[in-house]
Design a protein around this motif. Structure first.
Motif, PDB file in Angstrom:
ATOM      1  N   PRO A   1      -9.415   4.232   1.654  1.00  0.00           N
ATOM      2  CA  PRO A   1      -8.255   4.830   0.969  1.00  0.00           C
ATOM      3  C   PRO A   1      -8.516   6.252   0.497  1.00  0.00           C
ATOM      4  O   PRO A   1      -7.576   7.029   0.321  1.00  0.00           O
TER       5      PRO A   1
ATOM      6  N   TYR B   1       0.822  -1.203   0.000  1.00  0.00           N
ATOM      7  CA  TYR B   1       0.000   0.000   0.000  1.00  0.00           C
ATOM      8  C   TYR B   1       0.858   1.254   0.000  1.00  0.00           C
ATOM      9  O   TYR B   1       1.770   1.406   0.809  1.00  0.00           O
TER      10      TYR B   1
ATOM     11  N   MET C   1      -1.371   3.033   5.811  1.00  0.00           N
ATOM     12  CA  MET C   1      -2.481   2.126   6.081  1.00  0.00           C
ATOM     13  C   MET C   1      -2.204   1.414   7.397  1.00  0.00           C
ATOM     14  O   MET C   1      -1.371   0.521   7.477  1.00  0.00           O
TER      15      MET C   1
ATOM     16  N   PHE D   1      -9.661  -1.577  -0.206  1.00  0.00           N
ATOM     17  CA  PHE D   1      -8.221  -1.312  -0.140  1.00  0.00           C
ATOM     18  C   PHE D   1      -7.476  -2.118  -1.208  1.00  0.00           C
ATOM     19  O   PHE D   1      -6.581  -1.593  -1.887  1.00  0.00           O
TER      20      PHE D   1
END
Length: 640
Positions: free
Chosen positions: A318, A164, A193, A247
């Motif tokens: 997100p 991420y 994250m 995500f």
């Protein structure tokens, strides 16, 4: 070499660093690297059974019971508080082995130590027997080596890995690259994250504070976290799975093969083999594998689950990392504040880092200004227990505000608590006998070379995003007066009026409000809330925590001293007033003090003795360093 030549060489080095750090794979190169990884993935599975040879699990059966008995009007859930690190590991492995169709893992830190690799091996085994496995890690704390990430890119067709928000388009960054990223891309670098999920078959899930690293599972021989997870089985797991999907499918989640360092390795050498892990304590790992297959042990855990009805999963998305005002997307923070505002009798809050955002401070100030305000009890770390020196220094700065303006009752966790759910035997450490004076420089057996002088630097030890590279004093525990297996609080939980219980990832801090994405399970159930409250109250008992309370008033000029200290506190810099409003107290039981008292009780001072601002901390660290960060560190609060 003259000054001009030195400046030219330095400029050339910086230019070379910037050029290499900002290099990217061309789209065609990224496609080719991804294709190499795809072609290397074995497709054969080791099991032909419809259930992928899943092993029976009492924990997994909780989900079956919940779904069978649920109706749209009255959903049924089972909720299990996982306080012990070894139990949390056993539950994870047991559930992974019980998976029939799908496993999703989302985490902030994933280390390549014994705990991380044990779980990784189980995930790969599940993929090889026919289960779809998706592993999503925050890039800043994902694995230690490019080679491992490259190997995982091609380990099996059923195993997918994504990182991420990769910094500088890389899977791993060096310290100089980190400095460059901080200079050029500070905002994106800090957008992390922090969510943590393990989901099995979309039916049972675990969330809470634990990452994948030894010190979250009682496996480190120097420092372990007192943490908490919540296992939940039932319809709410569908919401958790949908959140994971958001995500996973977001453009910020990138397969490692498409990143510069991993992709370059794949283009040059192909997919490397995943190397066996040299377990530091192989016997411990073997026992855990066996225990995870023991029906009696899993059944013992499952028997502790509580049946609850009203359960919610709240998470930032997100999208929090887009737009000019990320805080406007902070669903998790808004939800927590609404629950706090609903309190009538008591808010019981547990956080490792007592650094509050402006919005949180206003919430507690308004709560305290009510005609009959609820009691607010806060469980947090002492300087001796914390892994985040700077965060503690800032909480120290605002003790007066916390006590007087917010009405907090603050309890700070001890580094060597008397009654902790951490399994010291599982650490495998040598625990020296306590001698109540300054110990010698070296006080350990063969497994410990410097117990007194601090801990070895470990990747991702502190959950402080951009701060994790700042250095030892930012993200490692400070030296203490004595050696031993130290324990630091890492649980993030809240109980409101013993009717609402929250377990999740939010530290109730500015990072959680603005920078990190966070997630929590909210359970509206009195039985569950009381059980969670009991767990937190165990942590604030006298053997486990010191109490923070005002100092005795000075015999003369107390009012002037208080006013000057308050004025100094509000300075963003140069807060140099030497005396703070509050200090630490220890309970002294006796005939007239049969039970602990809250710090606002009239008899408090008759039953407690002051033990100084930083009990247990090595005297060399007690004064200047903490006070310097207190004086000059207020500007760091938004990223802590």
């Amino acid at each position: 070499m003259n000054g001009r030549q030195m400046a030219t060489r330095l400029a050339a080095m910086l230019l070379a660093l910037a050029t290499s750090a900002c290099a990217t794979l061309a789209p065609a190169q990224a496609d080719r690297a991804a294709a190499i990884a795809e072609a290397a993935r074995p497709v054969a599975v080791e099991c032909s059974e419809p259930d992928a040879c899943a092993r029976p699990s009492p924990l997994h059966r909780l989900a079956g019971d919940a779904f069978v008995r649920s109706t749209p009007e009255r959903p049924v859930h089972h909720a299990l508080i996982l306080d012990e690190g070894t139990g949390a590991m056993l539950a994870r492995i047991n559930l992974i082995r019980s998976a029939t169709t799908a496993i999703d893992v989302q985490t902030y830190i994933y280390d390549e130590d014994d705990a991380g690799r044990l779980v990784l091996d189980e995930l790969i085994d599940a993929a090889r027997r026919g289960v779809r496995v998706r592993l999503l890690m925050d890039q800043l704390s994902a694995m230690r080596s490019v080679e491992t990430l490259a190997a995982l890119s091609g380990v099996h067709a059923n195993f997918e890995l994504r990182l991420y928000n990769p910094t500088l388009g890389r899977a791993r960054i060096t310290y100089p690259q980190y400095v460059l990223a901080a200079a050029c891309c500070w905002r994106r670098l800090n957008q992390r994250m922090h969510n943590k999920l393990l989901l099995v078959d979309g039916a049972v899930g675990i969330t809470g504070g634990r990452n994948y690293q030894d010190d979250y599972y009682d496996w480190d021989d120097e420092y372990n976290f007192r943490d908490r997870d919540l296992l939940v089985a039932g319809p709410v797991v569908r919401d958790m799975a949908a959140d994971f999907g958001r995500f996973w499918n977001n453009p910020l989640s990138v397969p490692p093969a498409r990143l510069v360092d991993v992709g370059t390795m794949l283009l040059r050498d192909g997919v490397p083999a995943l190397q066996p892990h040299p377990f530091e304590r192989p016997e411990r790992a073997r026992r855990m594998r066996e225990d995870a297959d023991d029906p009696a042990l899993a059944a013992r855990l499952a028997a502790q689950a509580m049946e609850v009805s009203e359960v919610y999963y709240v998470s930032d998305l997100p999208g929090k990392h887009t737009g000019e005002d990320p805080s406007s997307h902070a669903a998790m923070s808004r939800s927590l504040r609404r629950m706090i505002e609903s309190a009538q009798e008591e808010v019981l809050l547990q956080t490792p880092y007592l650094v509050l955002s402006d919005a949180a401070q206003q919430t507690f100030r308004d709560l305290h200004d009510r005609p009959d305000p609820p009691r607010v009890i806060v469980s947090t770390n002492s300087l001796a227990a914390t892994d985040a020196f700077i965060a503690y220094a800032l909480s120290y700065k605002y003790k007066r505000r916390f006590l007087r303006e917010f009405g907090f009752n603050i309890y700070e966790y001890k580094p060597f608590p008397e009654d902790s759910p951490v399994d010291l035997a599982a650490t495998g450490a040598f625990v020296p006998e306590y001698i109540p004076q300054d110990p010698p420089r070296r006080e350990r057996g063969a497994d410990r070379t410097s117990a007194l002088n601090g801990l070895r630097h470990r990747q991702g030890q502190a959950e402080y995003g951009a701060m994790r590279y700042v250095g030892r004093r930012a993200n490692e525990p400070v030296p203490l007066r004595r050696a031993g297996v130290r324990i630091g609080l890492h649980a993030k939980s809240m109980v409101v009026d013993e009717r609402i219980g929250v377990v999740g990832t939010h530290n109730f801090d500015p990072r959680g409000d603005t920078w990190n994405t966070e997630g929590s399970v909210v359970v509206v159930d009195e039985t569950f809330a009381r059980a969670l409250a009991d767990s937190i109250r165990r942590d604030i008992s006298p053997g486990n925590s010191w109490v923070i309370a005002p100092r005795d008033k000075a015999p003369v000029l107390w009012g002037l001293e208080y006013s000057l200290a308050k004025a100094s506190e509000y300075l963003p810099l140069f807060d140099l007033w030497p005396v703070r409003y509050a200090t630490s107290y220890e309970y002294v039981p006796g005939e007239h003090c049969p039970a602990p008292l809250p710090p606002d009780d009239p008899g408090f001072r008759d039953c407690y003795r002051p033990v100084g601002d930083f009990p247990e901390v090595n005297p060399a660290l007690k004064g200047l360093p903490t006070r310097l960060f207190t004086a000059f560190g207020a500007g760091l609060a938004p990223i802590l």
